[in-house]
Design a protein around this motif. Structure first.
Motif, mmCIF file in Angstrom:
data_model
loop_
_atom_site.group_PDB
_atom_site.id
_atom_site.type_symbol
_atom_site.label_atom_id
_atom_site.label_comp_id
_atom_site.label_asym_id
_atom_site.label_seq_id
_atom_site.Cartn_x
_atom_site.Cartn_y
_atom_site.Cartn_z
ATOM 1 N N ALA A 294 -10.600 3.221 6.710
ATOM 2 C CA ALA A 294 -10.732 3.672 5.316
ATOM 3 C C ALA A 294 -9.431 3.454 4.546
ATOM 4 C CB ALA A 294 -11.155 5.137 5.262
ATOM 5 N N LEU A 295 -8.298 3.497 5.235
ATOM 6 C CA LEU A 295 -7.022 3.242 4.564
ATOM 7 C C LEU A 295 -6.939 1.794 4.092
ATOM 8 C CD1 LEU A 295 -4.526 5.214 6.844
ATOM 9 C CD2 LEU A 295 -5.563 5.937 4.677
ATOM 10 N N ASP B 290 5.513 7.236 -1.991
ATOM 11 C CA ASP B 290 4.337 7.589 -1.181
ATOM 12 C C ASP B 290 4.759 8.023 0.210
ATOM 13 O OD1 ASP B 290 2.704 6.692 -3.299
ATOM 14 O OD2 ASP B 290 2.343 4.730 -2.356
ATOM 15 N N ALA C 201 -6.317 8.524 -5.358
ATOM 16 C CA ALA C 201 -7.237 8.444 -4.214
ATOM 17 C C ALA C 201 -6.588 7.768 -3.006
ATOM 18 C CB ALA C 201 -8.519 7.718 -4.616
ATOM 19 N N ARG C 202 -5.856 6.690 -3.220
ATOM 20 C CA ARG C 202 -5.212 5.979 -2.121
ATOM 21 C C ARG C 202 -4.244 6.885 -1.377
ATOM 22 N NH1 ARG C 202 -0.466 4.474 -2.070
ATOM 23 N NH2 ARG C 202 -0.289 4.538 -4.327
ATOM 24 N N ARG D 234 -4.089 10.155 -1.478
ATOM 25 C CA ARG D 234 -4.826 11.296 -0.909
ATOM 26 C C ARG D 234 -5.400 10.921 0.458
ATOM 27 N NH1 ARG D 234 -6.118 15.806 -2.814
ATOM 28 N NH2 ARG D 234 -5.642 15.189 -4.939
ATOM 29 N N ALA D 235 -5.948 9.707 0.566
ATOM 30 C CA ALA D 235 -6.492 9.250 1.854
ATOM 31 C C ALA D 235 -5.381 9.133 2.896
ATOM 32 C CB ALA D 235 -7.214 7.914 1.667
ATOM 33 N N GLN E 130 -8.612 1.422 0.991
ATOM 34 C CA GLN E 130 -7.838 1.961 -0.139
ATOM 35 C C GLN E 130 -6.705 1.015 -0.557
ATOM 36 O OE1 GLN E 130 -8.201 4.620 -2.062
ATOM 37 N NE2 GLN E 130 -9.988 5.424 -1.010
ATOM 38 N N GLY F 127 0.775 -1.238 0.000
ATOM 39 C CA GLY F 127 0.000 0.000 0.000
ATOM 40 C C GLY F 127 0.797 1.274 0.000
#
Length: 195
Positions: free
Chosen positions: A147-148, A72, A121-122, A124-125, A151, A67
């Motif tokens: 919520a992560l 990132d 989106a991933r 951003r979250a 994602q 992830g």
């Protein structure tokens, strides 16, 4: 003409006077990057703490997971360091975003306003909950953490998000406390070809 600001308000130990393991590490870093980042010199006057800081940094930042890529992770550092007003970390890790994401513009966009940056989106979250943790930790909820996972992050990735934010909250504050300036070299990394 202005002179370079001092590396720290606290003692800066010459490389030759550091313990052998730190000498070796600092030499490797300087050989690889072409310079020694000022944060290394600033933290080294307390060798046990420097070792612990760099060990945690390496464990969190020097890996790609399902992830969270290394790029990132650097984006998260830039966003949270900007929220904390840490010029050193924004500039230094902005350079790493440019290199690892292979994008000359993303770090600047994230530093100025991550909400308007072109993040998937991933990511951003991740950045949204990370910035919240950095500036208003009591408002982070289990639902936001869950919520992560939605994602595509694993539980280990979710932990890493919190640990990265926590480590760089420490880093941001120590750099402020010691008045550590970013190395001039960081401003150009990832913007111009290396020689």
């Amino acid at each position: 003409m202005t002179s370079e600001p001092p590396i720290s308000r606290f003692p800066v130990v010459p490389l030759a006077d550091l313990p052998p393991d730190l000498q070796e590490r600092f030499t490797e870093v300087a050989d690889k990057s072409g310079f020694l980042p000022n944060v290394f010199a600033a933290l080294a006057w307390r060798p046990d703490e420097a070792r612990a800081f760099f060990a945690l940094h390496d464990a969190l930042m020097d890996k790609d997971t399902p992830g969270l890529t290394q790029a990132d992770r650097e984006v998260l550092v830039v966003a949270t360091s900007a929220a904390n007003g840490c010029l050193y970390c924004v500039v230094a890790h902005g350079a790493l975003v440019r290199i690892r994401a292979r994008d000359r513009y993303l770090a600047d966009q994230v530093a100025v306003d991550w909400r308007k940056a072109p993040l998937p989106a991933r990511l951003r979250a991740v950045v949204e909950v990370g910035v919240r943790l950095a500036v208003d930790p009591v408002t982070v909820t289990a639902e936001q953490q869950d919520a992560l996972v939605g994602q595509g992050l694993t539980q280990d990735d979710v932990w890493d998000v919190g640990a990265i934010v926590a480590l760089f909250a420490l880093s941001n504050r120590l750099v402020h406390w010691a008045a550590v300036p970013p190395n001039q070299e960081f401003f150009l990394l990832g913007r111009v070809p290396r020689h």
